[in-house]
Design a protein around this motif. Sequence first.
Motif, PDB file in Angstrom:
ATOM      1  N   PHE A 126      52.804  32.513  39.489  1.00 11.66           N
ATOM      2  CA  PHE A 126      51.790  31.463  39.617  1.00 11.66           C
ATOM      3  C   PHE A 126      50.974  31.663  40.902  1.00 11.66           C
ATOM      4  O   PHE A 126      49.745  31.629  40.886  1.00 11.66           O
ATOM      5  CB  PHE A 126      52.442  30.077  39.642  1.00 11.66           C
ATOM      6  CG  PHE A 126      53.058  29.667  38.342  1.00 11.66           C
ATOM      7  CD1 PHE A 126      52.586  30.192  37.140  1.00 11.66           C
ATOM      8  CD2 PHE A 126      54.108  28.762  38.304  1.00 11.66           C
ATOM      9  CE1 PHE A 126      53.145  29.819  35.945  1.00 11.66           C
ATOM     10  CE2 PHE A 126      54.674  28.390  37.110  1.00 11.66           C
ATOM     11  CZ  PHE A 126      54.201  28.915  35.928  1.00 11.66           C
ATOM     12  N   ALA A 127      51.689  31.849  42.003  1.00 12.78           N
ATOM     13  CA  ALA A 127      50.996  31.989  43.289  1.00 12.78           C
ATOM     14  C   ALA A 127      50.128  33.248  43.290  1.00 12.78           C
ATOM     15  O   ALA A 127      48.971  33.238  43.706  1.00 12.78           O
ATOM     16  CB  ALA A 127      52.025  32.049  44.417  1.00 12.78           C
ATOM     17  N   PHE A 128      50.683  34.340  42.776  1.00 13.78           N
ATOM     18  CA  PHE A 128      50.006  35.627  42.799  1.00 13.78           C
ATOM     19  C   PHE A 128      48.749  35.610  41.927  1.00 13.78           C
ATOM     20  O   PHE A 128      47.669  36.042  42.357  1.00 13.78           O
ATOM     21  CB  PHE A 128      51.001  36.693  42.308  1.00 13.78           C
ATOM     22  CG  PHE A 128      50.515  38.086  42.444  1.00 13.78           C
ATOM     23  CD1 PHE A 128      50.240  38.622  43.713  1.00 13.78           C
ATOM     24  CD2 PHE A 128      50.324  38.882  41.324  1.00 13.78           C
ATOM     25  CE1 PHE A 128      49.793  39.922  43.838  1.00 13.78           C
ATOM     26  CE2 PHE A 128      49.876  40.181  41.455  1.00 13.78           C
ATOM     27  CZ  PHE A 128      49.604  40.695  42.713  1.00 13.78           C
ATOM     28  N   THR A 129      48.876  35.064  40.717  1.00  9.25           N
ATOM     29  CA  THR A 129      47.717  35.053  39.826  1.00  9.25           C
ATOM     30  C   THR A 129      46.636  34.118  40.345  1.00  9.25           C
ATOM     31  O   THR A 129      45.452  34.363  40.137  1.00  9.25           O
ATOM     32  CB  THR A 129      48.117  34.613  38.408  1.00  9.25           C
ATOM     33  OG1 THR A 129      48.823  33.388  38.500  1.00  9.25           O
ATOM     34  CG2 THR A 129      48.958  35.658  37.732  1.00  9.25           C
ATOM     35  N   GLN A 130      47.047  33.086  41.035  1.00  3.99           N
ATOM     36  CA  GLN A 130      46.051  32.196  41.644  1.00  3.99           C
ATOM     37  C   GLN A 130      45.196  32.985  42.636  1.00  3.99           C
ATOM     38  O   GLN A 130      43.977  32.855  42.673  1.00  3.99           O
ATOM     39  CB  GLN A 130      46.761  31.030  42.355  1.00  3.99           C
ATOM     40  CG  GLN A 130      45.825  29.960  42.878  1.00  3.99           C
ATOM     41  CD  GLN A 130      45.255  29.121  41.741  1.00  3.99           C
ATOM     42  OE1 GLN A 130      45.979  28.410  41.058  1.00  3.99           O
ATOM     43  NE2 GLN A 130      43.947  29.220  41.505  1.00  3.99           N
ATOM     44  N   MET A 131      45.879  33.834  43.408  1.00  9.31           N
ATOM     45  CA  MET A 131      45.154  34.658  44.387  1.00  9.31           C
ATOM     46  C   MET A 131      44.179  35.605  43.693  1.00  9.31           C
ATOM     47  O   MET A 131      43.020  35.725  44.087  1.00  9.31           O
ATOM     48  CB  MET A 131      46.148  35.471  45.214  1.00  9.31           C
ATOM     49  CG  MET A 131      46.494  34.849  46.551  1.00  9.31           C
ATOM     50  SD  MET A 131      47.992  35.585  47.227  1.00  9.31           S
ATOM     51  CE  MET A 131      47.638  37.323  47.124  1.00  9.31           C
ATOM     52  N   ILE A 132      44.658  36.271  42.646  1.00  3.43           N
ATOM     53  CA  ILE A 132      43.790  37.201  41.917  1.00  3.43           C
ATOM     54  C   ILE A 132      42.587  36.462  41.348  1.00  3.43           C
ATOM     55  O   ILE A 132      41.438  36.896  41.483  1.00  3.43           O
ATOM     56  CB  ILE A 132      44.564  37.874  40.763  1.00  3.43           C
ATOM     57  CG1 ILE A 132      45.701  38.706  41.325  1.00  3.43           C
ATOM     58  CG2 ILE A 132      43.645  38.737  39.910  1.00  3.43           C
ATOM     59  CD1 ILE A 132      46.548  39.346  40.259  1.00  3.43           C
ATOM     60  N   GLU A 133      42.879  35.314  40.735  1.00  3.01           N
ATOM     61  CA  GLU A 133      41.817  34.544  40.107  1.00  3.01           C
ATOM     62  C   GLU A 133      40.748  34.162  41.132  1.00  3.01           C
ATOM     63  O   GLU A 133      39.547  34.288  40.875  1.00  3.01           O
ATOM     64  CB  GLU A 133      42.431  33.292  39.481  1.00  3.01           C
ATOM     65  CG  GLU A 133      41.522  32.573  38.526  1.00  3.01           C
ATOM     66  CD  GLU A 133      42.208  31.339  37.967  1.00  3.01           C
ATOM     67  OE1 GLU A 133      43.236  31.495  37.282  1.00  3.01           O
ATOM     68  OE2 GLU A 133      41.727  30.223  38.209  1.00  3.01           O
TER      69      GLU A 133
END
Lengths: 163, 407, 200
Positions: B181-188
Amino acid sequence: MNPYLAGFLLGLVLLAAFVISGRGLGASGAAKDLLVTTVGSVAPDYAEKSTFYAEYFTPGSPMKSWLVFLLAGVIVGSFFSGAISGRLGFKTEHGPKITPGTRLVFSLAGGLLFGLGAQFGRGCTSGAALSGMAVLSTGGILTMMVIFGTGYLVAYFFRKLWI
Amino acid sequence: MAPFIPQGLINPELNLFFALILGIGFGYVLEQAGFSSSRKLAGVFYGYDFVVLRVFFTAGVTAMTGLLFMSYLGWIDMGLIYINPTYLYSALTGGVIMGFGFILGGFCPGTSFVGAVIGKIDAMVFIVGMFLGIFIFGHFYNQFEPLYTGSFLGNPFIYETLGISRAWFAFMLVMVALIAFAFTQMIEDRVNKTDARVIQQRPSTMLPSMLLIALMFIYLFLPVERPSNLREMPPDELIEKIHNGKAFVSTHRVIHQLKNHHDKMVLIDTRDRAAYERFTLPGAIHMPPGDILARRWKAFFKRDGRPKVFFSHGSDEAMVAWMTAARAGYDNVFLMDGGLNAMFEELFIRELPDTTAYDLQKRSTARFLRDARTFFLEGGAAASTRENRPVLIAPEQSEVIPVIGGC
Amino acid sequence: MNNQQLNAGALIFFGVFILPLVFNWLTCECYKTSNRQVVQKISETGYINYEELQTLLNNNETKGFLILDVRPHHIYKEGHLHGAVNVPFTELREKQHRKTLKTSNPIIIYSDEQKLSVAAQVMLLGQGYDGVFVIPGGYESIRAFAIDNFVPARAFYNEDKAMFDYPRFMKLDPVQAERKAPGIFAIPGAEDITPVPGGC
């Protein structure tokens, strides 16, 4: 809606399905039941030849299956949700670089593949992947990983469709 | 407890009604989450929108946590829940095909229905395609069948396949989900070039994440099986029942049943298989102590209203069996005092008591034993078994009642 | 994106599972070992025969074991095995004995009746004690054949062994006798795993 809240609520619906009926949610199964019923009633001679349609000829109409009713609920629920959020209306969504026509062709192809794949995988993203993950079933989690893995592997080649 | 319908706690006729209700919830949540949009769904593969991953993983983790705890607390019987079967190559093939389908079509079956309902034309076309796909599968079913039904591995759980404990797998899955969740938020944010202020104002998901981690952490330290639960008989009550003899049934009562071809008690042989096959009391069923808690006997203990009497050579195995069954909360269970040894000694070995004793009770006991001895020595037990086959009051034919239409 | 509903939902979800857990932990201090595990442990531990008992008692180096007499106090006072501690069957769960039981391993039980010793054994295993054994037979026979004078012929005495050749006395229907294991799988619809239809 906050996606985590939506996920949490979806999780509760899934949990309720397990608690009440002892099974997870699913969508492609209903499609199969619908197709089996249609083919069985339109062309019974054809259906008789394949074991795939055997269900149509066993007592208990596939139309009265749990999944078909679930699908009926999905239709009601999503219409209700679309109505209160003002999202109703005919529309074709497509990437910026393609025409709606192209989008529809690929949509048909995608649907075809998904329909075929869901039979092999014994469930789609909801029936196999989501419900399978909730009960920690090997088959479900495997299917989920392969679906998303394949998606990411080939995403680059189809990027024009979406971005 | 749950699941209600497979357990027969709710009329199975209502199953379809609940399916409808669950479907409404399912559809509503999917639509509200934005799953009616193919662009949003496909975003997960291109990094501009990870809503699919968030909703999907949150739902999976929530349901999994719920099931784990409900199972631990004894609220749900996992044995009655549908576990997806694993057909290895079929699952792999299906997954690959569905992966392509997802990228091309931008929907999955559930979301395509949601999209079509609110008027997305691409979703409607997707559904048409889906029916075509299923039709193709049906048409070539005979060719596909070896793959479809081959490489069957049963219904394994992922933690069994990986060879780690359930608690550890669940804990790791939750951690992976939270990190994702945290990682994909960053990518997004990077892909969409989100304004830093928007990111700062985003509400924190600290509390739910912490609660989830706490739940999984607690689960990690719970014993695999709950040592005791409220349905079990308290130990003091067990001690009391043994102490005042309420746990026991005398050998005389058993002899009486055998001799008169009664079927009032169910005799349960707790000795090992070899001993049982060599000899057992007429009509007895075999159930070593280790089997008592098995699911297949649960319905028998719960629904057969007759007293159930355990016996072994002496009283030991029967005592273990009785304590297990009584502790598990099964009513109406007893053990034969003294076991087969005491029974046979009294019937065949010991000198017959005086049948002319003045005491009425002694006299009738003596007569009873004398008659029984003659009866069994003359082969009465054989007749007894022939005429009186054990009839178990079987539970209903099937716990899961198939839904068959009434019209 | 409003998080209040999510937070509230998560808190309720957490509470629904944690509160019963805490409640159960506080109220039901009944058993320390689950029923299933007790059954399994019983099949692993079981008895200590007279020969092993002899070896144990005659070897001065072994320490930490406890000979437990589960008969009532007045009977214990009339005579008991040397070094035996008296905890009557009805008092097995009382607090005053907990320390004695906890510090001893193995615990070796005897009483007047073998079945009572076994009951005590199951009870103690359920309370979380490990290494609980039973001396077969009653006090008198233990005294006579294991302590006062060891009779090798009786070394493996056990009341739960077959004492007679049962089929000789009670003739059974030959059909019944030959039929292997009736009853076990004879209950229709009560299989271990009930098939649940599902999937899509």
